[in-house]
Enzyme design. Structure first.
Site, PDB file in Angstrom:
ATOM      1  N   GLU A 246      -3.304  -4.509  -1.352  1.00  0.00           N
ATOM      2  CA  GLU A 246      -2.630  -3.876  -0.765  1.00  0.00           C
ATOM      3  C   GLU A 246      -2.704  -3.556   0.539  1.00  0.00           C
ATOM      4  OE1 GLU A 246       0.212  -4.489  -3.144  1.00  0.00           O
ATOM      5  OE2 GLU A 246      -1.465  -5.914  -4.072  1.00  0.00           O
ATOM      6  N   CYS A 280       4.906   0.712   2.100  1.00  0.00           N
ATOM      7  CA  CYS A 280       4.398  -0.348   2.316  1.00  0.00           C
ATOM      8  C   CYS A 280       5.459  -1.258   2.885  1.00  0.00           C
ATOM      9  CB  CYS A 280       3.273  -0.368   1.430  1.00  0.00           C
ATOM     10  SG  CYS A 280       3.663  -0.669  -0.178  1.00  0.00           S
TER      11      CYS A 280
END
Ligand code: NDP
Length: 510
Positions: A246, A280
């Site tokens: 990720e 993110c």
């Protein structure tokens, strides 16, 4: 003063790091960096603990997970206090991002785990109807989790929850920037009564992370930057173990001509400033259609000026968790301004607040600027005016990243059509970053934003080895495809192949 400082130790003694609060620079504590030997020993202990854990029925594992949730509820204020010290973040954001998100993940997987991983009968193809297929799932063994600093508690615990429920042991390496928040995870599971060594947290830096990959784990779940992600993928390749990555993002926001501008403007700030932009799937660039650009930008500017920045606990936005991030933001800002960007709000380090960057809105930006192409990871919203939504999609896709994104339109049909053209792992419509919070939605990135999924049934199963069991149902003496493979058998088989696959039967029974 750096918030992570190496402390001088005797030659050959374990390295030590002093960790300080990014807002006040007060010392929080000292960690001993876990070296490669200690990392290997931790993984060995985890493997021992996992053997017994995997034997327990999944319902029992889930019952313990509910107990861990009780511990989280009981200790939440204490945990938040420490997380706030390490991040300088406000209380509301800490509650939402760390506690609520972790609690929801525990509740979701504890409820659905048993059903998702139960043995299940799966239909066999017609030519194998005499066989039964039972799909089963086995835990992988020991899962290594390497976590970043921007969500120091939740980014470690989030993958640990499905990994544990699936029957694995977990070894977590938190970021050296926020190790104490990571270590709370070990305390939490210990207090909930999980077996010793089943979940361990190893404080350390990049070397500990690298050592963990080589320590005999069966999978790595990594959350962090694209640059480190590449190294992690290469090391996992050498060890022939799977990894979930990720990674970073440069999420685009597309504001269509028929958008609800009031909501879109509020959403633009929520998406770009949440966690002071250290998120993110933060909106890192915005494309607004020309016909509504003026009104949209003026609403954004008005709302951005109202943001309260501070460290008193009740602020909207805070300081940078990792002060080095300020250098990256300054570089992006200098590059943008030098190439012609116009700063509408902020645009500089906060003059009175240590380690803080002011909430920033800028326009007249182009894709020749780092601020539109590289991950800034700060409270910055660059807005580009585009002729139409088609141009917006093209620009959104002109990126090496592909994590998430948002589309704003009053027409759901139009928004879905636009969203389907955006090359990312997920898209929110008239919403921000919620795909990360919806557990049924598999969350993951494409392109340089990563591979694999961290949420939903896919994530749970990614911590398992699927083991299909094929069972014969008829108990005949022999089978057509067993020895001896006679000419008669060949003819019979070929006749069958021709008739079955060469006729309408393939559609009826295929
Ligand atoms: P880094 O890549 O710098 O670090 C991530 C973790 O990897 C840290 O624990 C780090 O340790 C460790 N590490 C460093 N070097 C190695 C190595 N060679 N082998 C193994 N592990 C290593 O990321 P940041 O901590 O700076 O986190 C910010 C990044 O994370 C941003 O790009 C952000 O977009 C991304 N992110 C992605 C999310 C997603 O779901 N897609 C969610 C949250 C963040 P140490 O810090 O101690 O050096």
């Amino acid at each position: 003063m750096a918030i992570v400082e190496a402390i001088k130790t005797a030659k050959n003694a374990p390295r030590k790091l002093r960790i300080s609060n990014p807002a006040t620079l007060e010392e929080i504590g000292v960690i001993t960096v876990t070296d490669a030997e200690a990392t290997k020993a931790a993984v060995r202990r985890a493997r021992e603990a996992q053997r017994e854990w995997a034997q327990r029925p999944i319902k029992e594992r889930c019952r313990l997970m509910y107990r861990a949730l009780d511990v989280l509820m009981k200790n939440q204020d204490e945990y938040m206090e420490l997380i706030i010290k390490e991040t300088g973040r406000g209380r509301a954001e800490t509650l939402m991002m760390e506690i609520l998100a972790a609690a929801d993940t525990m509740a979701w997987f504890a409820k659905r785990g048993p059903k998702e991983l139960a043995d299940r009968r799966v239909a066999t193809p017609t030519i194998l109807k005499a066989k039964k297929l039972i799909q089963t799932y086995k835990p992988l063994g020991v899962v290594g989790i390497i976590a970043p600093w921007n969500g120091p508690f939740v980014m470690g615990i989030s993958p640990a929850i499905p990994a544990l429920i699936a029957g694995n042991a977990v070894v977590i390496k938190p970021s050296e920037v926020t190790p104490f928040s990571g270590m709370l995870i070990q305390d939490l599971f210990a207090e909930a009564g999980f077996p010793n060594d089943l979940l361990q947290v190893l404080p350390g830096d990049g070397e500990t992370g690298a050592a963990l990959i080589d320590a005999g784990v069966n999978k790595i779940s990594f959350t962090g930057s694209t640059a480190t992600g590449r190294k992690v993928a290469a090391a996992c390749g050498q060890n022939l173990i799977p990894c979930t990555l990720e990674l970073g993002g440069k999420d685009a926001m597309i504001v269509c001509a028929d958008a609800n501008l009031e909501r879109a403007a509020a959403g633009a700030l929520a998406a770009s400033m949440f966690n002071t932009g250290q998120f993110c799937c933060a909106t890192e660039r915005c494309y607004v259609v020309e016909s509504v650009a003026e009104e949209f930008i003026s609403l954004v500017v008005e709302k951005a000026r109202e943001l309260r920045q501070g460290t008193d606990g009740d602020q909207d936005i805070s300081v940078m968790i990792w002060p080095k991030q300020l250098e990256i933001i300054q570089d992006h800002m200098d590059d943008a301004v030098q190439k012609g960007a116009t700063v509408l709000v902020g645009g500089r380090q906060h003059p009175d607040l240590n380690g803080a960057w002011e909430p920033t809105v800028l326009t007249n930006v182009t894709h020749s600027m780092k601020i539109m192409t590289e991950e800034s990871f700060g409270p910055i919203l660059p807005i580009m005016i585009v002729p139409d939504q088609h141009a917006a999609v093209q620009l959104a896709n002109d990126s090496k990243y592909g994590l998430s994104g948002t589309v704003w339109s009053r027409s759901e049909k139009n928004a879905i059509a636009v969203a389907k053209q955006v090359e990312t792992g997920s898209v929110c419509i008239n919403e921000t970053a919620l795909t990360f919070g919806v557990h049924n939605a598999p969350f993951g990135g494409v392109k340089d934003s990563g591979m694999g999924y961290v949420h939903g049934p896919d994530a749970l199963k990614s911590f398992c080895q699927p083991v299909p069991l094929i069972v014969d149902r008829l108990g005949m003496k022999t089978e057509q495809n067993w020895y001896p493979l006679t000419a008669d058998k060949f003819e019979g088989m070929q006749k069958f192949v021709k008739v079955f696959y060469g006729s309408v039967l393939r559609k009826v029974f295929g």
